[in-house]
Design a protein around this motif. Sequence first.
Motif, PDB file in Angstrom:
ATOM      1  N   SER B  31       1.045  16.157  20.326  1.00 52.13           N
ATOM      2  CA  SER B  31       2.499  16.246  20.503  1.00 52.13           C
ATOM      3  C   SER B  31       3.015  15.012  21.246  1.00 52.13           C
ATOM      4  CB  SER B  31       2.883  17.552  21.191  1.00 52.13           C
ATOM      5  OG  SER B  31       2.597  17.462  22.545  1.00 52.13           O
ATOM      6  N   VAL B  32       2.205  14.449  22.159  1.00 49.98           N
ATOM      7  CA  VAL B  32       2.627  13.210  22.832  1.00 49.98           C
ATOM      8  C   VAL B  32       2.866  12.116  21.801  1.00 49.98           C
ATOM      9  CG1 VAL B  32       1.812  11.290  24.280  1.00 49.98           C
ATOM     10  CG2 VAL B  32       1.528  13.627  25.083  1.00 49.98           C
ATOM     11  N   HIS B  34       3.207  12.347  18.476  1.00 48.84           N
ATOM     12  CA  HIS B  34       4.272  12.634  17.500  1.00 48.84           C
ATOM     13  C   HIS B  34       5.600  12.232  18.128  1.00 48.84           C
ATOM     14  CE1 HIS B  34       2.159  14.465  14.265  1.00 48.84           C
ATOM     15  NE2 HIS B  34       1.635  15.435  15.007  1.00 48.84           N
ATOM     16  N   SER B  35       5.694  12.488  19.427  1.00 51.13           N
ATOM     17  CA  SER B  35       6.956  12.260  20.110  1.00 51.13           C
ATOM     18  C   SER B  35       7.231  10.767  20.357  1.00 51.13           C
ATOM     19  CB  SER B  35       6.948  13.064  21.410  1.00 51.13           C
ATOM     20  OG  SER B  35       7.642  12.445  22.402  1.00 51.13           O
ATOM     21  N   VAL B  36       6.164   9.975  20.600  1.00 48.41           N
ATOM     22  CA  VAL B  36       6.428   8.557  20.923  1.00 48.41           C
ATOM     23  C   VAL B  36       6.333   7.625  19.705  1.00 48.41           C
ATOM     24  CG1 VAL B  36       5.584   8.805  23.302  1.00 48.41           C
ATOM     25  CG2 VAL B  36       4.021   7.951  21.542  1.00 48.41           C
ATOM     26  N   ASN B 101      -3.261  11.226  14.167  1.00 50.22           N
ATOM     27  CA  ASN B 101      -1.860  11.621  14.193  1.00 50.22           C
ATOM     28  C   ASN B 101      -1.072  11.075  12.998  1.00 50.22           C
ATOM     29  OD1 ASN B 101       1.034  11.363  15.078  1.00 50.22           O
ATOM     30  ND2 ASN B 101       0.182  12.472  16.823  1.00 50.22           N
ATOM     31  N   SER B 103       2.140  11.031  12.377  1.00 48.43           N
ATOM     32  CA  SER B 103       3.364  10.270  12.683  1.00 48.43           C
ATOM     33  C   SER B 103       3.014   8.819  12.993  1.00 48.43           C
ATOM     34  CB  SER B 103       4.091  10.869  13.887  1.00 48.43           C
ATOM     35  OG  SER B 103       4.376  12.203  13.656  1.00 48.43           O
ATOM     36  N   ASP B 205      11.770  10.172  26.846  1.00 47.82           N
ATOM     37  CA  ASP B 205      10.568  10.990  26.887  1.00 47.82           C
ATOM     38  C   ASP B 205       9.714  10.619  28.108  1.00 47.82           C
ATOM     39  OD1 ASP B 205       8.373  12.498  26.350  1.00 47.82           O
ATOM     40  OD2 ASP B 205       7.859  11.525  24.452  1.00 47.82           O
ATOM     41  N   SER B 208       5.836  12.111  28.338  1.00 48.15           N
ATOM     42  CA  SER B 208       4.754  11.462  27.596  1.00 48.15           C
ATOM     43  C   SER B 208       4.240  10.249  28.368  1.00 48.15           C
ATOM     44  CB  SER B 208       5.242  11.007  26.221  1.00 48.15           C
ATOM     45  OG  SER B 208       5.526  12.138  25.448  1.00 48.15           O
TER      46      SER B 208
END
Lengths: 214, 255
Positions: B31-32, B34-36, B101, B103, B205, B208
Amino acid sequence: MTNTTAMYQQFICAVLETVINKALALSLNGSKGLQSINQKCLVVYLSELGFPLSLMICEDKVLVTSLNEHPDCVINTSIKTLLALKQDMQITELIKQDKLDISGDLKVAQQFAQFFEKLDIDWQTELAKHIGDIPTFKLTQLGKKLSRKLNFAAKQIEADSTEWLVHEKRLVVSNSEVSSFNLQVSDLDVRTEALTQKLTRITQLINNAKDICE
Amino acid sequence: MSAHDQDHQDNSTHFGYQTVDKNEKESKVASVFHSVAAQYDVMNDLMSFGIHRLWKRFTIDASGIRPGNKVLDLAGGTGDLTAKFSQLVGKDGQVVLADINSSMLNVGRDKLRDRGLVQNIDYVQANAQHLPFEDNTFDVITIAFGLRNVTDKDEALRSMYRVLKPGGRLLVLEFSKPEQELLTKAYDFYSFNILPKMGELVAKDGDSYQYLAESIRMHPNQETLKEMMETAGFEQTTFKNLTGGIVALHKGYKF
Ligand SMILES: C[S@@+](CC[C@H](N)C(=O)[O-])C[C@H]1O[C@@H](n2cnc3c(N)ncnc32)[C@H](O)[C@@H]1O
């Protein structure tokens, strides 16, 4: 190699790579001529740097690294020698003087050299794209004026430094000193000739005297 | 007890400073990233003042790569190393950009395609612990700023050893332990006070980037990682500190 040196080395390679590829992108000749040396690798050891500069052609880009595993051609030299090389191309003379050492495929080195010589950039058009026509015109005029002044200054400095070497340091002889030295040599030459003739005559006289006595 | 030792004690591991279940770490790391992913490159330049590019260039130089080589850029993310390797190995070589990942892989693939780098790059979504490649496949494997995110680092190192050809080399570029106490203090201040704020401001964010700072501290130091590589089978293992040890490049061979 300390870790500061390692980063400094990478920084130099990165800057060189950016500058070369920028120049390539701006060159009117484009990347013409690169195909023949695609995937070829030229490694240059410059004595001033202390690490290898590896130039490798990848399609229409030049990669600059310190990789020296499998070069096609290796040149050992100095920045000073490279500048001299560009001026009058006396390669054999430099090799004889141990100032340049080339190993591997010489043709690759020649092709790289040709490629760099062919870079032809229309600076005015490039500048105009970024800052507009009028500022470019003004800047070019200013550049020309500055360049004339710099040339004049450079000549002046050259003349002054020659003067200093001649008069202050007395390392270099002046033109008049050379002429006067030439005259002295000619004079000495005439006098030596006269002395030789005198000696010949004396020798003849001695020989004649010897004949009479006998 | 080091973080590395603790990994072996029970079924828990570290996610930054938190102790989490091993199964949980993977999804948290996922999730880190995907988010960054979208802001990853910008943040990388910003956070490291662009120096990460020099660290990566150093890694390329140390890899001894040649045209025709087969390279695995593991945890390759947005593909900075892949881009360079792809050019250096040429059309006879091959580069595999692998990442767990999707993303990060997508951002990487778009970036490389935009740059016209297509001919010799393959994209594989894979976990470093279970690499989906045959034994003895690659001449060079790199893992840059990826190993500290992997749940079981020993298993990942063994997996890399397996897919490396005899004579091949592994290069691990990772944050490490600064050599000077003063640098450690300045670096800590930067990591825990400035970095998360930058993350909050630019990537919206902060969490992260807090994880990023914590995970760096929990990562094994230079000597420990060297030992871990040797345990996995790597030989002639060495490391080189960069920027005062903030980052270290470990290199090991499979013979
Ligand atoms: C900090 S990024 C580094 C990206 C790239 N190598 C670079 O240097 O810019 C870390 C990457 O590791 C990946 N990663 C984390 N755990 C992984 C695992 N178990 N297997 C493969 N990749 C993993 C993440 O998805 C992320 O893309």
